[in-house]
Each structure stands twice: as C-alpha cells, then as structure tokens.
Write a protein that holds these residues in place. Structure first.
Motif, PDB file in Angstrom:
ATOM      1  N   GLN B  20       0.675  -1.251   0.026  1.00  0.00           N
ATOM      2  CA  GLN B  20       0.075  -0.197   0.144  1.00  0.00           C
ATOM      3  C   GLN B  20       0.824   1.292   0.097  1.00  0.00           C
ATOM      4  OE1 GLN B  20      -3.156  -0.283   2.621  1.00  0.00           O
ATOM      5  NE2 GLN B  20      -4.555   0.594   1.186  1.00  0.00           N
ATOM      6  N   HIS B  21       1.801   1.427   0.846  1.00  0.00           N
ATOM      7  CA  HIS B  21       2.555   2.643   1.110  1.00  0.00           C
ATOM      8  C   HIS B  21       3.814   2.499   0.422  1.00  0.00           C
ATOM      9  CE1 HIS B  21      -0.653   3.949   3.166  1.00  0.00           C
ATOM     10  NE2 HIS B  21      -0.665   2.738   4.172  1.00  0.00           N
ATOM     11  N   LEU B  22       4.092   1.905  -0.743  1.00  0.00           N
ATOM     12  CA  LEU B  22       5.435   1.726  -1.199  1.00  0.00           C
ATOM     13  C   LEU B  22       5.884   3.056  -1.838  1.00  0.00           C
ATOM     14  CD1 LEU B  22       5.426  -1.459  -3.476  1.00  0.00           C
ATOM     15  CD2 LEU B  22       6.426  -1.078  -1.203  1.00  0.00           C
ATOM     16  N   GLU B  23       7.092   3.576  -1.730  1.00  0.00           N
ATOM     17  CA  GLU B  23       7.617   4.686  -2.002  1.00  0.00           C
ATOM     18  C   GLU B  23       8.706   4.227  -3.233  1.00  0.00           C
ATOM     19  OE1 GLU B  23       8.310   7.958  -1.122  1.00  0.00           O
ATOM     20  OE2 GLU B  23       6.512   8.355   0.066  1.00  0.00           O
ATOM     21  N   LYS B  24       8.606   4.891  -4.214  1.00  0.00           N
ATOM     22  CA  LYS B  24       9.255   4.474  -5.542  1.00  0.00           C
ATOM     23  C   LYS B  24      10.694   4.542  -5.283  1.00  0.00           C
ATOM     24  CE  LYS B  24       9.790   7.341  -8.766  1.00  0.00           C
ATOM     25  NZ  LYS B  24       9.630   8.380  -9.858  1.00  0.00           N
ATOM     26  N   SER B  25      11.165   5.758  -4.337  1.00  0.00           N
ATOM     27  CA  SER B  25      12.657   5.843  -4.490  1.00  0.00           C
ATOM     28  C   SER B  25      13.218   4.897  -3.354  1.00  0.00           C
ATOM     29  CB  SER B  25      12.865   7.426  -3.846  1.00  0.00           C
ATOM     30  OG  SER B  25      11.921   7.685  -2.732  1.00  0.00           O
ATOM     31  N   ALA B  26      12.266   4.417  -2.424  1.00  0.00           N
ATOM     32  CA  ALA B  26      12.746   3.428  -1.477  1.00  0.00           C
ATOM     33  C   ALA B  26      12.662   2.373  -2.178  1.00  0.00           C
ATOM     34  CB  ALA B  26      11.675   3.225  -0.391  1.00  0.00           C
ATOM     35  N   VAL B  27      11.938   1.824  -3.157  1.00  0.00           N
ATOM     36  CA  VAL B  27      12.187   0.715  -3.639  1.00  0.00           C
ATOM     37  C   VAL B  27      13.303   0.559  -4.684  1.00  0.00           C
ATOM     38  CG1 VAL B  27      10.965  -1.104  -5.480  1.00  0.00           C
ATOM     39  CG2 VAL B  27       9.659   0.156  -3.706  1.00  0.00           C
ATOM     40  N   LEU B  28      13.527   1.846  -5.408  1.00  0.00           N
ATOM     41  CA  LEU B  28      14.617   1.719  -6.129  1.00  0.00           C
ATOM     42  C   LEU B  28      15.980   1.525  -5.233  1.00  0.00           C
ATOM     43  CD1 LEU B  28      13.352   4.488  -8.886  1.00  0.00           C
ATOM     44  CD2 LEU B  28      13.578   1.882  -9.304  1.00  0.00           C
ATOM     45  N   GLN B  29      16.008   2.095  -4.366  1.00  0.00           N
ATOM     46  CA  GLN B  29      16.965   2.100  -3.284  1.00  0.00           C
ATOM     47  C   GLN B  29      17.466   0.585  -2.995  1.00  0.00           C
ATOM     48  OE1 GLN B  29      18.409   4.989  -2.386  1.00  0.00           O
ATOM     49  NE2 GLN B  29      19.782   4.562  -0.849  1.00  0.00           N
TER      50      GLN B  29
END
Lengths: 178, 873
Positions: B20-29
């Motif tokens: 639900q609360h996925l952050e694009k930048s965090a995932v790419l990190q």
C-alpha cells in the motif's frame, strides 16, 4: 449499440483487471493502446465499472461500449474486457481460466491478503493466459504447470537456520546499540 | 541495516495490503541489493514484484532511474531460481518502453530461448520479441523459425503469438515464416492450432484466394480448438460478405454446420455470424434462432446475455423470426441481471403485439433507474421504433419519455430521448403540442448546450405554426435571461421566427428584441440587432430570406471565397452566388432516430466531400478557370463488380463545363496499365475538350483519369446526354510476384457501360426549412404549370420517390413522406440550378388509376423553369 462485424483477429481481450472491495486496483493490464491510453482514463473506467458491478453478482455487463465479464470472490473482483462485438463466451473462458488458475495456485484462498502475498505468482499467471491481448492459454491446469509457482504458507520455513540466526544476532545488536 | 528493519516492518506489521505505502525511491534504493553476491533470490524476487506492482499502479519512472534499475536487474540472470527468472522476463517486458538500451539482454534471452529448460523457452521468446526491432529480427530469424515448429506447445505458441505481434512492425520478415506456421497449424495442441491459424490469416488476409484455400483445407481436416473454430467462422463470414457469395456456397454450409458443434462458444459464434449476414432469409435464420432460443434458458448469465443480445439484433430486421422465442424472452424480463432483462423487454417490444406494449412499458419503468446509460439508450431506441410501428401508442410513449427526461443521465442518453421525442413530433402532428411542452420543460433545466440549442431551433421552426404560439415565448425568453451565450443566441433566432410568422406577436417580440440588444455577448447582440431591423421592415420576402431560410452555402466554401475576394480587391460587391452550395445533409428516413437536419447550426465545419473534390480538381492545370465546382454526383459504376478492370465515374458539374472523373482499379496482378484514359462519344451537342490520362495503374492501386466536357452554350435546355465510353490504355505484362513489368507493351481498349447525364446533375439540393416563405419570396414572375399523367406508377410513394430521384432536389417540410390511406399529396422540392438560380417545385399528386401530377415550377430564371418542365415531360 454496434453493427459492424468483427474483423477476424486473435486480439480478443482489451483489458483485464483485479480490484479489491473498495474498487482499488491490484492489477490491471490494458492491451489495446487506443483504449484508455492514459492512467487517468483507465482508473476512471475501473471506477465506473466497479460502481456498476460490485453490488450484484451478474457475471456480465455492457459499459462504455465494452463487454465486461466479471466474477467476485470474498474481497476481490476479477474483470475481463472485450469489444462490444466480441464473443462473450470467449471472454468468459478467459475469466474462468484466470480465476481457476489463481484458485489452484492460492490453494482455494482467493482473497486479497493471500493474493497480495503471492503477487509475483499472480503476475506470472496473467502473463501466461494473455499475451498482448491474445489468449495464450485457456486451460488452468496448463497455466499452473507453466508457471510452476509454489505459494508459501509459512515464509519462515524457507529461511535457512543460518539466516534466522543472522537476523537474531542483528536484532540483539541493534537493541544493545539503542 | 536500517533498510532491513524497514522491510521487516513492512512484511509483518502492515495492514491488509503490504504494497500500500510503497515509495518509488525507497524501492529503487532497495534494488541495489541486486548487485550483491551471492544473489538472494527471495529478496530480489520481492523487490522485482514491488517494481512491477508500482508500474502497474501507474507510477511514473524516469528514464534514468528505470535504466539504472533495469541494468541492475540484468545481473539476476546469474541466478537459477525459476520464479526469479520469470519475473525478470516480466520486468523486461514492462520496462521495454521506459528504459534505454533494453537490447542489452538480447543474448541472455536468446540463450534461454534455445536452451534445454522448456519452462524458460516460451516466456523468453515473448520477452525477446518485445524488445526486438526490425533490424535485430533478422538476427534471430533462424531461432524463431525453429521455435514455431518446436514440438513443445508452449514454445510454439509463444513464437506464433510473438510473430503475430511483430507483423505490424516487420511484415516482410514474418511473411517468410509462413511455411513454418503452416506446419504448426497441423499440431495436435489446440492452442498452437489456434495461434497458427491466426498468424496465417494475418499474413494472407490481403490475398483472397489464399484465404479461401486455407479455409477449405481446415474445414476438411477439421480442427480441435473451439477458439480456432470461432476464428474460422469469422473469416468465412467476412469472405462471404466480400464476395457477396450466395447462401448456397460451401462457406455458408460450413458456418451452418458449426451450429451443431459440441462447444457452446462455437455454436454461438456461428449463430451470431448468420444473424449478422446481410440479406439473410427467414428460412436461413431459423436454425440460428432456435439455438439462441435454447441458450435463453441457460443457467450461465453470459450465455443468456449473448443470446438475448443477438436476438435483439434479429428482431430489428426480422421481427417475425423471433416471435417463436417470445415465451423464453418473457421468462427473462424478471432476470436478476438487468442488462438481460432490458434486452429481453426491448426485443419483445419489437416482436410483440400492440396489446402487450403497456404491460412491458410498466415492467421496464420499474427498474429503468438501475440500468446503465448504454441500455437506457437501447430502451429509447426501442421506443422510437415502436412509435413508428404503432403511431396510436404515442401518448403512452410520450409520458414515459418525459419521465425519463426528468431522471439523471448522461448526454448520450438525453440526446437519444430528445431525438426520439422530435421524431415522434414529426411523425404524428397530433402529438406536437404535448411533445413541445415536454421539451420546453426540459430546457428549463438543461445542462447540455447542444441539446438546448437544438430544442430552441425546433421551437422556432414549429412553435409559430401551433394554435397558441404565445405560450412558447416565455420559455424561450427565459433562456435569454438565464443561459450561456450559445443558448442565448439560439433563443434570439427562435424569437425572431415567432415575430416573422405571427403579426399579432410582432410588437411584443420587438420589445424583447430590444432588450436582447443590450446583451453582454457580441453574437447575441448582433443577432438581435439584425433581426430587429429585418422585422421592422415588415416585408414577407425579407423575412423568408433572412429569418426562415438561412444561408445555404457551404461554410468552408464561403470562407475560401471571401478570402479570395479580399486578395483581389475589386469595385464589384461580393456575389453570394459564386459560393459553392452546402451539400444538403442526407437524412436517412429509415434510421431508428432520424437525425434532424439543422442547417442553421454551424456544426459541420469539417470540409465536405465536395470541398475535397474541389481541391483535388483545382491542382490539375487543364481545369483552371472553370470557376467553382457546383455539384459532384454519387459514383456511378461503369463495370460489373467482378471484372478485370473496375471503373466508376463521378460527374462534377461547373457553371459551363462538366468534368468526368473515372476511378479505375486494375484487378489483374500480371498487368501494368499505362496512359489510361476514357474516350467519350456524346449523343448531343456536348463537346469533349480535354482528356487527362492516369499515367499508370499498377495492380490493385486505384487511379483516376479525367475528361473535360463543355456544355452546349446556345441551347440551355439541353441538359441530358448519353456518352458511350471506352477505356484506352497501354498494357505491359508483368510478373505477378514482383510487379516487374516487361519492356514493351501493346495498346488495348475496354468497352464500358454508357454514362448518362440527366437534369439531376445540374441541380444541387438545398433544404428550405420554411418552404412557404421561400415560395413567396421567389414570386410568380417565372411561374409555369403543367399537368402530367404517370400511367405506370401505382402508388403515391412510388411517384414521390421517382420525382425526387429524377430531379435530384431536396424534399422540404417532410413532404417526401406520404401519409397512409390518402389519395392525394403535395410534394415540395427545393434546389439551386447550375449558375446559381433558385428553383422550387410544387407537385400535386392525385391517385386514380395511375397517378396524375400537376407540377408548378418557380425560379429566378425563366430558362430553368423550361428545362425542368421539358425534362419531366
């Protein structure tokens, strides 16, 4: 509603999507680049479809000039969309295959939580059933064999003892550091 | 370390949706761990899933970040985890258009595609074809050919479907794989069979002979896949339609035999194909209708829906064929799926008797609010058809429609209702007042500008002729006070018509006009001022020309003429007669909801067909200085449909000349025609001035040649002429495959059918919304009258249609429709004769043994009157 006969083509499915019981998109694929090219149009379409279908389990609807077959399970809604002239039973075949495959893969627990836990498998199942709008496979047994995916009930069992120890060690370290 | 804790939190402590609360930048990190050695398949898998999930949610990935993630992902090919590898393929497909340099994975994919592991091969092919372009396709062609005929079904299917996707991009390369596809078509696997059939058809669809052969082959050998059968039925019915094959052809037999297939899907497809065939007889429909009848009682909603939807179609053309299903349809009107119930009711409305109408209408009004707009439109269409069938029921319908008009609904829905009410008003004069009253009420609260202006226009046209015109004034003036500019302007025009028609209302209308002259909008003010001045003159002719019957010129044409005029300043005032006329909208009377001809609204700004011809002809140097194109005829076929050369002719009329445009198609693939022209021998004093040949006519590419003819100047009444036509050309034989022609050719000719020029070619249709006013405007200066006996004509309808098509003029005031059970009728026709002379025809018809016709012609030019009377005689 329509008149022109269908140009013979393998491109049967215009879109497929899975929504939760609030109408939120969990997965959706649009195969016709001319149909709802922007994300906003797609979401509008999904909202419209959801509002018109979630109350009664009617299996089939006709909205915005599209034939839509659908099915619900606990807190999930599955939709397959085709053109107005499309053979409704072909769309039903796709929908049934999608549902049966997922049901087998998730060991009959077709509900939001299990589905999301096995999202990778869900993506693969959809990919095996429809390729760019063409029906690739319609037999759920074949789909399951091709995807060859094991849904895991207990994620811990997969981790090796070493990994468990490693993470325990780190947690202790962390609590001490704090 | 911290990263790890975040992830743990996400997995265990989140709510119902871990994504639900996925952050694009965090995932790419997180995706950086792709670079760690050894690869951790579980975690990488989880991150890839997150990336695909984000893409699926519509998250935008910039090119740089996508490329970075993509390159990191390529490292995962080192792992042998099956699911991880499959997710990599998915990522490749998803990112193919976002990331740069995706072709870097080509070699990895080629390796998987040709490897031993069958699980990877199919998906690898599909991923590879997604990122391949035409140049790279050559490199993998060998592998693709092998894959198509591979004995593992998933590999073969994947290769076939991917080939199909690539047909659009590189047809020439994929075409070379036709033999392999042919081989795959005889596979035992049902999906492979289906995909091979689809690919073969796409490769051959332009070659009718090859498609026919393919169909013959498969109908003989038989197929296993129900999907393939559906595809075959579609191909067969398309072929039947194109060749206009009779229903005794083997293709029709094949489709009919599919009605006995064991799969419902195939049976339905066949039934639907038969139903959609043009000119199908009741006997041929019967078997299709009876299988649909069976489906009506199926427990599967989709099947019931499919059946009743198709029956609804049949009922439009052959209501009697569906009567047998009435009982089954009755059972469906309470179906829990409202779509099915609606379709069942609308079908019954078409097939049932007049007595059942009230009951069905009651049933449908009980749930009309529950169904979607699309189906509401279907209901309105059914009502509209019903009103034409049972005119006596219009009061029930009108009530129902006005209730629907009050409900919520989208624009399409409201428009359907308004169109339906308007068509009822036009069909039944006695319903006019109730209908107008409902529409007046509707515009009081109408958010759709288009509908409001349309209704105001109608009020202006019909209102003044009702017994109490004054009651509409209030509704119209309310619009002037409350609405947007476009609606206010339309209201002003409508008001003017009341003032022009009703002398006792004129003073009050003038008062209202004065108030409109203080409007804040330019257009509204201009219109009010204009009408004010016209009305104050109190002259019938002015009223007719400027209030009732608007401009009849084409808008793009007027724009062009004015532009031309400003470029060449002259002392002479601008002449409206030089502007080409608008081609009158062709109102199809038979359509469910008759489109109402609105010549006043500037809706159709797109160039008309005639404007396009004008431009095409203007570029040919021989045709300079002919003036403006006056009229272009519909194409006339000069050959039979299935001959070596297909020629059709379009007649373009100018002030003193005619151009004949011959559209020729060469259907012989072993010939190249050059210097093609059509030689014309006139029967009258017409003079052929020029031939413009078509330089070359390759196989199946249409080309045009032209002939320029001068009309006889000394005898203006010579309007009809017959030309005998011969096509002359140089033939060069050529290779059917390459199209390479031989060096030398020979002259040849081909006799075409005779071409007729008739009086209709000299007259352009013009719609006069108020014929009476136009009639008075021209006056009786050049009036002539004559009586004819039409001995061969048996009915008034036939007489009316003959006159309209013979003179090629526009019927006005809906006088082309003869009321039933009448033995006299008056037909009003309007047109403009070549040279810009208005011409009106009033024709009184009386039915005795034959039809007696009294024709009165008025025109601004005396010659024109003579021409028309001479040609009728």
């Amino acid at each position: 509603m329509d008149s022109a006969a269908l140009e013979p083509s393998l491109y049967t499915v215009k879109a497929v999507f899975i929504l939760d019981n609030d109408g939120n998109r969990l997965l959706s694929k649009y195969y016709d680049p001319e149909l709802y090219p922007s994300m906003k149009e797609q979401k509008n379409f999904e909202t419209n479809v959801f509002n018109k279908t979630h109350k009664a389990d009617n299996e089939i609807a006709f909205l915005e000039g599209m034939t839509i077959v659908y099915k619900s399970s606990i807190d999930l809604f599955f939709y397959v969309v085709g053109s107005a002239q499309e053979n409704e039973l072909m769309l039903m075949a796709v929908l049934n295959c999608l549902f049966e495959s997922l049901s087998q893969m998730l060991r009959k627990n077709v509900e939001k939580r299990t589905l999301l836990d096995n999202m990778d498998g869900v993506f693969l199942v959809v990919d095996e059933i429809i390729d760019g709008g063409v029906i690739l496979e319609s037999d759920p047994q074949q789909v399951i064999e091709k995807v060859n995916y094991r849904a895991d009930d207990n994620p811990l069992s997969e981790q090796s003892v070493v990994q468990v120890l490693q993470s325990a060690k780190e947690q202790i370290k962390w609590s001490i550091l704090k | 370390m911290i990263k790890k804790f975040d992830k743990k939190d996400e997995e265990s402590g989140s709510g119902s949706n871990p994504f639900q609360h996925l952050e694009k930048s965090a995932v790419l990190q997180e995706a950086r761990i792709f670079n760690e050695t050894p690869i951790n398949p579980r975690r990488c898998l989880h991150i890839l899933t997150k990336i695909i999930y984000l893409l699926n949610q519509g998250e935008h990935f910039g090119t740089t970040e996508a490329t970075e993630a993509f390159f990191a992902m390529t490292r995962l090919f080192q792992s042998n985890d099956q699911t991880l590898r499959r997710m990599c393929y998915l990522t490749i497909k998803e990112m193919a258009n976002i990331s740069e340099d995706v072709i870097i994975v080509t070699s990895s994919l080629t390796k998987d595609m040709t490897g031993k592991d069958d699980v990877y091969r199919g998906p690898a092919i599909r991923a590879l074809c997604r990122i391949t372009d035409t140049t790279m396709l050559q490199a993998i062609e060998r592998y693709m050919k092998q894959a198509i005929v591979d004995k593992v079904p998933s590999v073969s299917s994947s290769a076939l479907v991917s080939s199909l996707h690539m047909v659009k991009m590189s047809f020439d390369v994929v075409k070379r794989w036709v033999n392999e596809a042919q081989e795959a078509a005889s596979s035992d696997n049902i999906m492979v069979q289906y995909h091979a059939l689809g690919l073969l058809y796409h490769l051959r669809k332009n070659d009718r002979l090859a498609v026919t052969k393919m169909l013959n082959k498969f109908t003989k050998s038989g197929l296993k896949s129900p999907f393939a059968y559906c595809m075959m039925i579609r191909i067969a019915s398309k072929l039947l339609e194109e060749t206009e094959g009779g229903h005794d052809s083997p293709l029709f037999d094949f489709i009919e035999s599919c009605l006995r297939n064991k799969h419902e899907m195939v049976v339905y497809e066949a039934a639907s194909a038969i139903v959609h065939m043009p000119n199908c007889t009741a006997r041929e429909l019967a078997p299709a209708v009876s299988v649909l009848q069976l489906f009506c009682s199926s427990p599967k909603a989709a099947l019931r829906y499919a059946a009743v939807r198709t029956l609804n179609k049949v009922a439009m053309k052959h209501p009697s064929a569906v009567t047998a299903c009435n009982l089954d349809l009755e059972n469906l009107i309470t179906d829990s799926n409202r779509s099915i119930a609606t379709l069942a009711i609308t079908t019954l409305l078409k097939t049932g008797s007049e007595s059942s109408v009230d009951r069905l209408m009651k049933q449908i009004s009980s749930f009309v609010s529950e169904i979607s707009d699309e189906f509401k439109v279907v209901v309105v269409q059914a009502i509209s058809a019903l009103c034409q069938k049972y005119p006596r029921k219009h009061s029930v319908m009108m009530n129902f429609l006005s209730n629907m008009l009050r409900d919520d609904g989208g624009f399409e829905y409201k428009r359907a209702i308004v169109d339906c009410i308007i068509s009822i008003i036009e069909e039944n004069p006695e319903s006019k007042e109730t209908g107008l009253a409902h529409l007046c009420e509707f515009i009081e609260d109408c958010e759709h500008t288009v509908l409001a202006t349309k209704i105001l226009h109608l009020l202006g046209k019909e209102g003044p002729r009702t017994p109490t015109p004054s009651k509409y004034i209030r509704f119209i003036f309310n619009r002037v006070v409350l609405e947007s500019e476009a609606v206010r302007a339309a209201a002003v025009s409508a008001l003017a018509k009341f003032g022009a028609q009703n002398d006792d209302l004129l003073p009050s209308v003038l008062v209202l006009m004065k108030r409109c002259m203080m409007d804040s909008d330019d257009e509204v003010r201009d219109r009010a001022t204009f009408y004010m001045n016209v009305l104050q003159q109190k002259q019938k002719a002015l009223n007719a020309a400027y209030i009732f019957n608007g401009l009849s010129v084409s808008v793009p044409g007027l724009e062009k003429s004015l532009h031309q005029y400003t470029l060449e300043p002259s002392e002479k005032p601008f002449d409206m007669k030089t502007v080409p006329l608008a081609t009158a909208p062709i109102t199809e009377q038979k359509t469910e909801i008759a489109p109402v001809a609105t010549s006043k609204l500037p809706e159709k700004l797109a160039p008309s067909r005639q404007d396009i011809y004008q431009e095409q002809l203007a570029v040919i140097p021989e045709f300079q200085g002919l003036g403006l194109l006056f009229k272009s005829s519909e194409p006339v076929q000069l050959t039979e449909a299935e001959t070596e050369y297909v020629v059709r002719c379009i007649k373009h009329t100018f002030a003193n000349h005619m151009i004949f445009q011959f559209d020729c198609t060469n259907t012989l693939n072993d010939q190249l025609l050059q210097r093609v022209l059509v030689q014309m021998e006139p029967s009258e004093a017409y003079e052929v001035l020029h031939y413009v040949p078509a330089p070359s006519l390759p196989y199946n590419q249409p080309g045009s040649c032209y002939s320029l003819v001068r009309l006889p100047e000394d005898d203006p009444t010579a309007v009809s002429c017959t030309f005998s036509c011969t096509m002359k050309y140089l033939v060069r034989d050529c290779d059917p495959n390459t199209g390479e022609p031989d060096d030398d050719g020979y002259d040849d000719e081909y006799v075409l059918e005779d071409l007729e020029v008739t009086v209709a070619d000299h007259i352009q249709k013009v719609l006069k919304p108020n014929f009476g006013a136009a009639w008075e405007e021209i006056g009786d200066e050049n009036e002539k009258e004559e009586t004819f006996a039409l001995a061969t004509v048996r009915t008034l309808d036939e007489a009316v249609n003959n006159i309209i098509s013979f003179l090629g003029m526009q019927p006005c005031e809906r006088s082309d429709k003869v009321p039933e059970n009448k033995n006299s009728h008056v037909l009003f026709l309007a047109g403009v004769f070549r040279g810009g002379h208005d011409v009106l025809v009033r024709s009184r018809l009386a039915l005795a043994d034959g039809v007696t016709m009294q024709v009165t012609v008025r025109s601004t030019d005396e010659n024109v009157v003579d021409v028309i009377l001479a040609s009728v005689g």
